[in-house]
Scaffold this motif. Structure first.
Motif, PDB file in Angstrom:
ATOM      1  N   LEU A 121       0.856  -1.428  -0.253  1.00  0.00           N
ATOM      2  CA  LEU A 121       0.137  -0.055   0.007  1.00  0.00           C
ATOM      3  C   LEU A 121       0.777   1.322   0.014  1.00  0.00           C
ATOM      4  CD1 LEU A 121      -2.563  -1.039   2.613  1.00  0.00           C
ATOM      5  CD2 LEU A 121      -2.975  -0.930  -0.036  1.00  0.00           C
ATOM      6  N   THR A 122       1.978   1.119   0.647  1.00  0.00           N
ATOM      7  CA  THR A 122       3.109   2.401   0.730  1.00  0.00           C
ATOM      8  C   THR A 122       3.731   2.432  -0.759  1.00  0.00           C
ATOM      9  OG1 THR A 122       5.042   1.121   1.240  1.00  0.00           O
ATOM     10  CG2 THR A 122       3.510   1.769   2.990  1.00  0.00           C
ATOM     11  N   GLY A 123       3.619   1.346  -1.465  1.00  0.00           N
ATOM     12  CA  GLY A 123       4.210   1.611  -2.998  1.00  0.00           C
ATOM     13  C   GLY A 123       5.889   1.373  -2.690  1.00  0.00           C
ATOM     14  N   LYS A 124       6.370   1.215  -1.564  1.00  0.00           N
ATOM     15  CA  LYS A 124       7.755   0.579  -1.526  1.00  0.00           C
ATOM     16  C   LYS A 124       7.960  -0.796  -1.407  1.00  0.00           C
ATOM     17  CE  LYS A 124       8.318   4.904   1.228  1.00  0.00           C
ATOM     18  NZ  LYS A 124       8.754   5.498   2.643  1.00  0.00           N
ATOM     19  N   LYS A 125       8.792  -1.242  -2.069  1.00  0.00           N
ATOM     20  CA  LYS A 125       9.000  -2.826  -2.221  1.00  0.00           C
ATOM     21  C   LYS A 125      10.235  -2.858  -1.401  1.00  0.00           C
ATOM     22  CE  LYS A 125       7.348  -3.102  -6.915  1.00  0.00           C
ATOM     23  NZ  LYS A 125       6.001  -2.732  -6.480  1.00  0.00           N
ATOM     24  N   HIS A 126      10.597  -4.182  -0.906  1.00  0.00           N
ATOM     25  CA  HIS A 126      11.687  -4.523  -0.228  1.00  0.00           C
ATOM     26  C   HIS A 126      12.782  -4.494  -1.212  1.00  0.00           C
ATOM     27  CE1 HIS A 126      14.205  -7.258   2.044  1.00  0.00           C
ATOM     28  NE2 HIS A 126      13.495  -6.924   3.242  1.00  0.00           N
ATOM     29  N   PRO A 127      13.893  -4.049  -0.566  1.00  0.00           N
ATOM     30  CA  PRO A 127      15.171  -3.731  -1.164  1.00  0.00           C
ATOM     31  C   PRO A 127      15.683  -4.902  -1.871  1.00  0.00           C
ATOM     32  CG  PRO A 127      15.359  -2.906   0.941  1.00  0.00           C
ATOM     33  CD  PRO A 127      13.989  -3.550   1.112  1.00  0.00           C
ATOM     34  N   GLU A 128      15.530  -6.110  -1.410  1.00  0.00           N
ATOM     35  CA  GLU A 128      15.811  -7.306  -2.024  1.00  0.00           C
ATOM     36  C   GLU A 128      14.668  -8.032  -3.117  1.00  0.00           C
ATOM     37  OE1 GLU A 128      16.853 -10.152   0.908  1.00  0.00           O
ATOM     38  OE2 GLU A 128      17.797  -8.901   2.211  1.00  0.00           O
ATOM     39  N   TRP A 129      13.567  -7.244  -3.031  1.00  0.00           N
ATOM     40  CA  TRP A 129      12.729  -7.806  -4.313  1.00  0.00           C
ATOM     41  C   TRP A 129      13.296  -7.612  -5.569  1.00  0.00           C
ATOM     42  CZ3 TRP A 129       8.774 -10.940  -4.329  1.00  0.00           C
ATOM     43  CH2 TRP A 129       8.077 -11.088  -5.167  1.00  0.00           C
ATOM     44  N   GLN A 130      13.165  -8.735  -6.449  1.00  0.00           N
ATOM     45  CA  GLN A 130      14.082  -8.802  -7.801  1.00  0.00           C
ATOM     46  C   GLN A 130      12.990  -9.000  -8.916  1.00  0.00           C
ATOM     47  OE1 GLN A 130      16.642 -11.977  -7.630  1.00  0.00           O
ATOM     48  NE2 GLN A 130      17.261 -11.516  -5.783  1.00  0.00           N
ATOM     49  N   PHE A 131      11.897  -8.698  -8.732  1.00  0.00           N
ATOM     50  CA  PHE A 131      10.697  -8.945  -9.519  1.00  0.00           C
ATOM     51  C   PHE A 131      10.142  -7.669 -10.191  1.00  0.00           C
ATOM     52  CE2 PHE A 131      11.363 -12.908  -7.408  1.00  0.00           C
ATOM     53  CZ  PHE A 131      11.838 -13.952  -8.494  1.00  0.00           C
ATOM     54  N   ASP A 132      10.475  -6.548 -10.195  1.00  0.00           N
ATOM     55  CA  ASP A 132      10.053  -5.299 -10.737  1.00  0.00           C
ATOM     56  C   ASP A 132       8.622  -5.026 -10.218  1.00  0.00           C
ATOM     57  OD1 ASP A 132      12.292  -4.741 -12.335  1.00  0.00           O
ATOM     58  OD2 ASP A 132      11.498  -5.812 -13.697  1.00  0.00           O
ATOM     59  N   ASN A 133       7.670  -4.929 -10.771  1.00  0.00           N
ATOM     60  CA  ASN A 133       6.296  -4.408 -10.360  1.00  0.00           C
ATOM     61  C   ASN A 133       5.342  -5.752  -9.994  1.00  0.00           C
ATOM     62  OD1 ASN A 133       6.711  -1.620 -10.142  1.00  0.00           O
ATOM     63  ND2 ASN A 133       6.350  -1.479 -12.467  1.00  0.00           N
ATOM     64  N   GLN A 134       5.919  -6.990 -10.324  1.00  0.00           N
ATOM     65  CA  GLN A 134       5.183  -7.996 -10.033  1.00  0.00           C
ATOM     66  C   GLN A 134       5.143  -8.266  -8.574  1.00  0.00           C
ATOM     67  OE1 GLN A 134       7.717 -10.803 -12.395  1.00  0.00           O
ATOM     68  NE2 GLN A 134       6.023 -11.275 -13.442  1.00  0.00           N
ATOM     69  N   THR A 135       3.880  -9.047  -8.234  1.00  0.00           N
ATOM     70  CA  THR A 135       3.381  -9.260  -6.807  1.00  0.00           C
ATOM     71  C   THR A 135       4.015 -10.774  -6.681  1.00  0.00           C
ATOM     72  OG1 THR A 135       1.202 -10.227  -7.359  1.00  0.00           O
ATOM     73  CG2 THR A 135       1.292  -7.780  -6.998  1.00  0.00           C
ATOM     74  N   GLU A 136       3.950 -11.156  -5.413  1.00  0.00           N
ATOM     75  CA  GLU A 136       4.310 -12.397  -4.905  1.00  0.00           C
ATOM     76  C   GLU A 136       3.409 -13.600  -5.783  1.00  0.00           C
ATOM     77  OE1 GLU A 136       4.486 -12.959  -0.803  1.00  0.00           O
ATOM     78  OE2 GLU A 136       6.791 -12.544  -0.925  1.00  0.00           O
ATOM     79  N   ALA A 137       2.033 -13.117  -5.692  1.00  0.00           N
ATOM     80  CA  ALA A 137       0.950 -13.921  -6.457  1.00  0.00           C
ATOM     81  C   ALA A 137       1.230 -14.043  -8.086  1.00  0.00           C
ATOM     82  CB  ALA A 137      -0.400 -13.157  -6.263  1.00  0.00           C
ATOM     83  N   ASP A 138       1.727 -13.065  -8.806  1.00  0.00           N
ATOM     84  CA  ASP A 138       2.156 -13.015  -9.910  1.00  0.00           C
ATOM     85  C   ASP A 138       3.404 -13.971 -10.015  1.00  0.00           C
ATOM     86  OD1 ASP A 138       0.191 -11.360 -10.608  1.00  0.00           O
ATOM     87  OD2 ASP A 138       1.595  -9.488 -10.524  1.00  0.00           O
ATOM     88  N   VAL A 139       4.511 -13.934  -9.443  1.00  0.00           N
ATOM     89  CA  VAL A 139       5.813 -14.660  -9.271  1.00  0.00           C
ATOM     90  C   VAL A 139       5.589 -16.017  -9.153  1.00  0.00           C
ATOM     91  CG1 VAL A 139       8.054 -14.904  -8.567  1.00  0.00           C
ATOM     92  CG2 VAL A 139       6.989 -12.632  -8.887  1.00  0.00           C
TER      93      VAL A 139
END
Length: 53
Positions: free
Chosen positions: A33-51
């Motif tokens: 909701l904040t629009g901030k992704k975890h610094p280690e997230w490697q999947f651009d704008n994809q959600t975990e559900a997408d990945v």
């Protein structure tokens, strides 16, 4: 399981999966909701559900 971009979200989910013997994990949700992704997230704008789908 609710999705997000923090890699630690899966730790409790996998722990519960291994302890209960369920046969499926359903991943729901979207981006933070904040629009901030975890610094280690490697999947651009994809959600975990997408990945993980």
């Amino acid at each position: 399981m609710f999705s997000g971009t923090h890699p630690g979200h899966w730790e409790k989910t996998l722990e519960a999966y291994n302890e209960t013997g369920v046969d499926k994990i359903i991943v729901t949700g979207g981006n933070s909701l904040t629009g901030k992704k975890h610094p280690e997230w490697q999947f651009d704008n994809q959600t975990e559900a997408d990945v993980y789908y």
